[in-house]
Enzyme design. Structure first.
Site, PDB file in Angstrom:
ATOM      1  N   LYS A  22      28.631  46.185  21.223  1.00 33.65           N
ATOM      2  CA  LYS A  22      28.065  46.964  20.521  1.00 33.65           C
ATOM      3  C   LYS A  22      26.434  46.775  20.712  1.00 33.65           C
ATOM      4  CE  LYS A  22      29.660  48.556  16.822  1.00 33.65           C
ATOM      5  NZ  LYS A  22      30.062  48.763  15.704  1.00 33.65           N
ATOM      6  N   ARG A  91      26.244  46.374  11.024  1.00 30.16           N
ATOM      7  CA  ARG A  91      27.549  46.609  11.908  1.00 30.16           C
ATOM      8  C   ARG A  91      27.828  45.624  12.794  1.00 30.16           C
ATOM      9  NH1 ARG A  91      26.958  52.283  14.742  1.00 30.16           N
ATOM     10  NH2 ARG A  91      29.484  52.308  14.104  1.00 30.16           N
ATOM     11  N   GLY A 100      37.619  49.062  13.973  1.00 31.49           N
ATOM     12  CA  GLY A 100      38.073  48.959  12.630  1.00 31.49           C
ATOM     13  C   GLY A 100      38.354  47.589  11.970  1.00 31.49           C
ATOM     14  N   MET A 102      36.601  44.842  11.832  1.00 33.73           N
ATOM     15  CA  MET A 102      35.576  44.221  10.960  1.00 33.73           C
ATOM     16  C   MET A 102      34.721  45.105  10.333  1.00 33.73           C
ATOM     17  SD  MET A 102      34.688  41.008  13.954  1.00 33.73           S
ATOM     18  CE  MET A 102      34.591  41.939  15.080  1.00 33.73           C
ATOM     19  N   ARG A 332      30.477  52.633  24.666  1.00 34.92           N
ATOM     20  CA  ARG A 332      31.270  51.458  25.353  1.00 34.92           C
ATOM     21  C   ARG A 332      32.382  51.973  26.285  1.00 34.92           C
ATOM     22  NH1 ARG A 332      34.475  50.477  19.704  1.00 34.92           N
ATOM     23  NH2 ARG A 332      35.681  52.698  19.630  1.00 34.92           N
ATOM     24  N   HIS A 448      40.998  56.107  13.330  1.00 31.00           N
ATOM     25  CA  HIS A 448      41.450  54.698  13.546  1.00 31.00           C
ATOM     26  C   HIS A 448      42.997  54.741  14.234  1.00 31.00           C
ATOM     27  CE1 HIS A 448      43.478  51.259  11.834  1.00 31.00           C
ATOM     28  NE2 HIS A 448      42.380  50.559  12.014  1.00 31.00           N
ATOM     29  N   SER A 767      61.978  26.315  43.852  1.00 31.41           N
ATOM     30  CA  SER A 767      61.973  27.509  42.999  1.00 31.41           C
ATOM     31  C   SER A 767      61.803  27.058  41.564  1.00 31.41           C
ATOM     32  CB  SER A 767      62.959  28.497  43.348  1.00 31.41           C
ATOM     33  OG  SER A 767      62.789  29.744  42.287  1.00 31.41           O
ATOM     34  N   CYS A 835      61.486  31.743  39.611  1.00 27.97           N
ATOM     35  CA  CYS A 835      62.389  32.523  39.438  1.00 27.97           C
ATOM     36  C   CYS A 835      62.576  32.825  37.726  1.00 27.97           C
ATOM     37  CB  CYS A 835      63.656  32.411  40.260  1.00 27.97           C
ATOM     38  SG  CYS A 835      64.125  30.734  39.719  1.00 27.97           S
ATOM     39  N   TYR A 855      56.067  33.093  46.629  1.00 29.36           N
ATOM     40  CA  TYR A 855      56.515  34.365  46.052  1.00 29.36           C
ATOM     41  C   TYR A 855      56.762  34.122  44.733  1.00 29.36           C
ATOM     42  CZ  TYR A 855      61.002  32.139  46.262  1.00 29.36           C
ATOM     43  OH  TYR A 855      62.112  31.296  46.051  1.00 29.36           O
TER      44      TYR A 855
END
Length: 875
Positions: A22, A91, A100, A102, A332, A448, A767, A835, A855
């Site tokens: 902010k 703020r 919302g 804090m 933002r 919110h 693997s 894997c 991979y």
């Protein structure tokens, strides 16, 4: 001396670590000449020191005083001046948006004396007393932990069925007295009349809110580091509640739900900013501001265009109009749905704002996974009982609950729930996380509920005005329809529709595209996903394979973009009707009978492998030899013992089976006779599987196909184990004309990772089986951890996220690094993959790219996610 305070004119958008999101963005707006109320930012450094020491840094008070004096000079007013008071907002503003979570306190500086000065200066007594009651209410709840309900009940008693804007000055003055009495009752002191004390206490409260329960929970949900701290922004107040020519709103430069271009947002006349996001009054669409105040509307449209061009992205903007003067309070890069993220990035490429690399950077595998969830089948949907604002898309079905605690409780029991509220507030976060979806009767796309739901990828319908929520009675009504707690409903976050009962779902268009049912240009979303994945495929170094055990799974994996199979689990082929054949093998009396059992299994295995080879024609197929202990294919010991003991007549077969189960019983079978140990102890078992693989590959090749098998030995901990299996396998492969078939091993035992240099001498490939490697490395079972101590470990910060969900880089990741380095020192051309389920986890995929794997392999549905993240990893 450490600099803890920065004027807005001193910062820019790149200082988010220090000034928070902010503060950095307020500074950036000042830098580019937009109308921002004057103010300054207290840094995250000050917050961290406060949280560590339990008190603000020694230099902070003096630095704040100097910047406050400069602010007073700029504004021509003094904080707490009885005749012409300066008021400020306090703020929060962390590096990452935490909507919302804090604290914020508005109108700081009002006192019993200065409220009269504010009334005189503004010429609006009602406005002054409304601002004072807001300060006492916010300060009491935020700074002094006064229960918010106490203030709200007092307000409800005064206003009755009226809106708060209908209260007159006398009623608001009476509310101030009531609120002050509530404050004194709960705190044991009078409401502070020193404006600087108000401001300092509010700053400390913002710092404290960084570690509030809801903020901690939100950070854990969003994987935001806990050690960042929050900045605090002190901003000169501008007033949207000054009268009908004033107001406040939230705007988006594009629709955060769909990505569509246009004007999106909410506006509320004669209100302060908290009224909009709290959803306590229903807003009007931003477009209506053009009729209410065309000058401010046109100026806002120009600023929105400037900001989107400057940030090259969707911007979320908070603004206030004070008596016809437009002020920018925040901007933002806006949160958006998964669909909007892909669509907006593709649009920005077309508009020349960003290139494809940047568009790909802005995506995430988690968002792509959201797009693969089912949607409601419109053809099977009855008329909805009500409609609200489509705030966050998705198809959510669940049992209605009316408070956060019940949502958490019922979800913990495995029940799917929909959280229904008039409006949500930050205290509802646990229930929002637990629920399948959120439904509110108030609020809009910027409330919110909407903002938090979009950030979490939760389905949300807001502002369903026809829904009358009775929290005390635990029900809601729509006309003559009543829905009670526990009733089943379905909510559609794409259309805003609310349905009774369970609505059938259908595959998402993205899945239908992957399955080849829809063309790449089927719609805007599919086209955007296709574009990003195509670019990711061009960029990535990591190949992406699939874990698949059947021909149909292999075919689907190929349609989803898999470049082979990284794990074919052969034990799944012994279930169902074949379980009896495994019993024959276990109960075999002597080698001859054992061989007959193996001979019966061989053709079945051969056909299984041939089906998979055909589906993956021309692509590698890594087949893991049987891994789990054989008793997993037998009845449980206790169940079988009871069955034999209670049988009316002797059953020799079941008795022999019980004897075998007892003989094979292990206290910890996952660390017992399984994997390579099983292959070495039961002669011919691995050999049968190798022969079946070789014969299947030879047959497919003879038929004109291109079978490319790779044989993987599980649970190897010592090179000698692999050498013994390899010698027998190579003999069989030679007999079947399949010499040269790669033979490798899974690295899933910590000792294998630590002796990888030795094992590489006998392996063509590695693997990583990261599921078992994580279990053995941490010393706990993935099947048991969730229900025992796991939640406590999350609370304590031992885990930031489950190590079975995202690879533990520091511990298990180090084992992976060691194995890669030492394996390739011995065999530079050693092919290495993974894997375990981590192969489809976005953050883990980036780690596997970093350490040099060739991979990753994952379930078919996660193949697109892995492809996307492998491309992003390069960037």
């Amino acid at each position: 001396m450490t600099k803890y305070v920065y004027d807005f004119a001193e910062g820019n958008k790149d200082l988010k670590d220090l000034l928070g999101g902010k503060g950095a963005n307020l500074a950036e707006m000042v830098r580019i000449g937009l109308p921002v109320p004057p103010g300054f930012t207290i840094t995250t450094d000050a917050c961290r020191e406060y949280l560590t020491a339990g008190s603000p840094p020694a230099e902070l008070a003096e630095q704040v005083g100097a910047h406050l004096a400069a602010l007073e000079q700029t504004m021509g007013r003094r904080l707490g001046d009885p005749a012409d008071p300066l008021l400020v907002s306090v703020r929060s503003g962390a590096k990452f948006s935490m909507p919302g979570m804090m604290e914020t306190v508005l109108n700081v500086g009002l006192t019993d004396a200065s409220v009269h000065g504010l009334a005189a200066r503004s010429g609006n007594e009602r406005f002054a007393w409304d601002s004072y009651r807001r300060l006492i209410q916010m300060f009491g709840k935020t700074v002094c932990d006064v229960p918010g309900d106490a203030f709200e009940h007092a307000m409800d008693r005064v206003k009755g069925s009226r809106a708060d804007v209908e209260l007159d000055a006398a009623e608001l003055r009476g509310l101030v007295d009531t609120f002050k009495a509530i404050f004194a009752e709960h705190t044991g002191r009078e409401f502070p009349q020193d404006p600087r004390e108000q401001m300092d206490l509010a700053v400390n409260a913002v710092f404290d809110s960084w570690n509030a329960e809801r903020a901690v929970l939100y950070r854990r949900q969003e994987r935001i580091p806990a050690d960042l701290g929050t900045a605090v922004n002190i901003v000169a107040m501008v007033f949207g509640n000054l009268g009908p020519d004033s107001g406040t709103g939230v705007a988006f430069t594009r629709d955060p739900a769909t990505g569509a271009r246009g004007v999106y947002g909410d506006y509320l006349a004669n209100a302060q900013g908290e009224d909009v996001v709290a959803g306590i009054r229903n807003t009007v669409p931003l477009q209506e501001l053009e009729q209410l105040d065309k000058k401010s509307f046109d100026e806002l449209m120009g600023i929105m265009s400037t900001l989107e061009g400057h940030y090259r992205d969707l911007c979320d903007i908070e603004f206030t109009i004070e008596a016809g003067k437009l002020w920018m309070l925040q901007t933002r890069v806006g949160k958006r749905t998964a669909a909007a993220a892909f669509i907006i990035a593709s649009q920005l490429v077309d508009e020349g704002m960003i290139d494809l690399d940047e568009a790909l950077r802005r995506q995430s595998g988690a968002r792509l996974a959201q797009l693969m969830f089912p949607t409601f089948d419109d053809s099977a949907v009855d008329k909805p009982i009500a409609k609200g604002i489509a705030a966050s898309p998705g198809a959510a079905v669940g049992h209605v609950v009316f408070d956060s605690a019940h949502a958490v409780e019922r979800a913990a029991k495995g029940e799917k729930v929909i959280l229904v509220r008039r409006e949500t507030n930050p205290d509802d976060l646990p229930g929002m996380i637990a629920a399948q979806g959120i439904l509110t009767s108030r609020g809009g796309k910027t409330s919110h509920a909407a903002v938090v739901a979009r950030g979490m990828g939760k389905t949300c319908v807001c502002g369903a005005e026809a829904v009358e929520v009775d929290l005390a009675g635990k029900r809601f009504t729509v006309g003559d329809v009543t829905v009670g707690e526990g009733d089943l409903i379905s909510i559609d976050g794409t259309s805003g529709a609310i349905h009774l009962g369970e609505v059938p779902v259908r595959p998402s268009p993205v899945v239908r595209y992957f399955d080849g049912e829809l063309p790449a240009d089927a719609d805007t979303l599919v086209a955007a996903v296709h574009r990003m994945l195509t670019h990711a495929d061009e960029r990535r170094r990591l190949a992406v394979r699939a874990n698949a055990d059947t021909g149909s799974d292999a075919a689907r994996a190929r349609r989803f973009g898999a470049q082979g199979i990284g794990l074919c689990r052969t034990e799944h082929m012994f279930l169902g009707e074949r379980r009896a054949m495994v019993e024959r093998l276990i109960l075999a009396d002597g080698e001859a009978e054992q061989q007959r059992a193996l001979d019966a299994l061989l053709p079945l295995q051969r056909d299984d492998f041939a089906e998979i080879f055909r589906a993956m024609d021309g692509l590698p197929v890594t087949i893991r030899l049987i891994d789990p202990p054989l008793h997993e294919f037998l009845p449980p010991l206790e169940e079988l013992a009871v069955e034999v003991a209670t049988a009316k007549e002797p059953d020799p077969h079941r008795e022999a089976l019980l004897a075998a189960v007892r003989r094979m019983h292990e206290q910890n079978p996952m660390l017992g006779l399984r994997g390579v140990r099983l292959g070495l102890v039961i002669p011919g078992l691995f050999g049968m599987q190798v022969r079946a693989i070789a014969q299947a590959a030879a047959k497919v090749r003879a038929d004109g196909g291109d079978a490319r098998p790779e044989i993987m030995v599980p649970l190897v901990g010592a090179v000698q184990e692999l050498e013994a299996v390899r010698a027998d396998a190579e003999r069989i492969l030679a007999e079947e004309g399949m010499s040269g078939t790669p033979i490798g091993t899974m690295i899933e035992v910590p000792r294998a990772a630590l002796t990888a240099g030795q094992i590489a001498e006998a392996a063509d490939f590695f693997s990583f089986g990261t599921n078992d490697l994580t279990q053995m490395g941490w010393g706990f079972s993935r099947d048991d951890v969730e229900g025992s101590f796991f939640s406590r470990y999350l609370e304590l910060g031992v885990f930031g996220v489950s190590p079975f969900e995202t690879l533990d880089r520091d511990g298990i990741g180090r084992l992976v690094r060691i194995a890669v380095q030492e394996g390739r020192q011995v065999r530079p051309d050693l092919k290495i993959g993974v894997c375990g389920e981590h192969g489809g986890d976005p953050e883990s995929v980036r780690f596997f790219h970093e350490v040099g794997l060739d991979y990753v392999s994952c379930s078919p549905f996660r193949v697109p996610v892995a492809r996307l993240e492998a491309g992003r990893a390069v960037l």
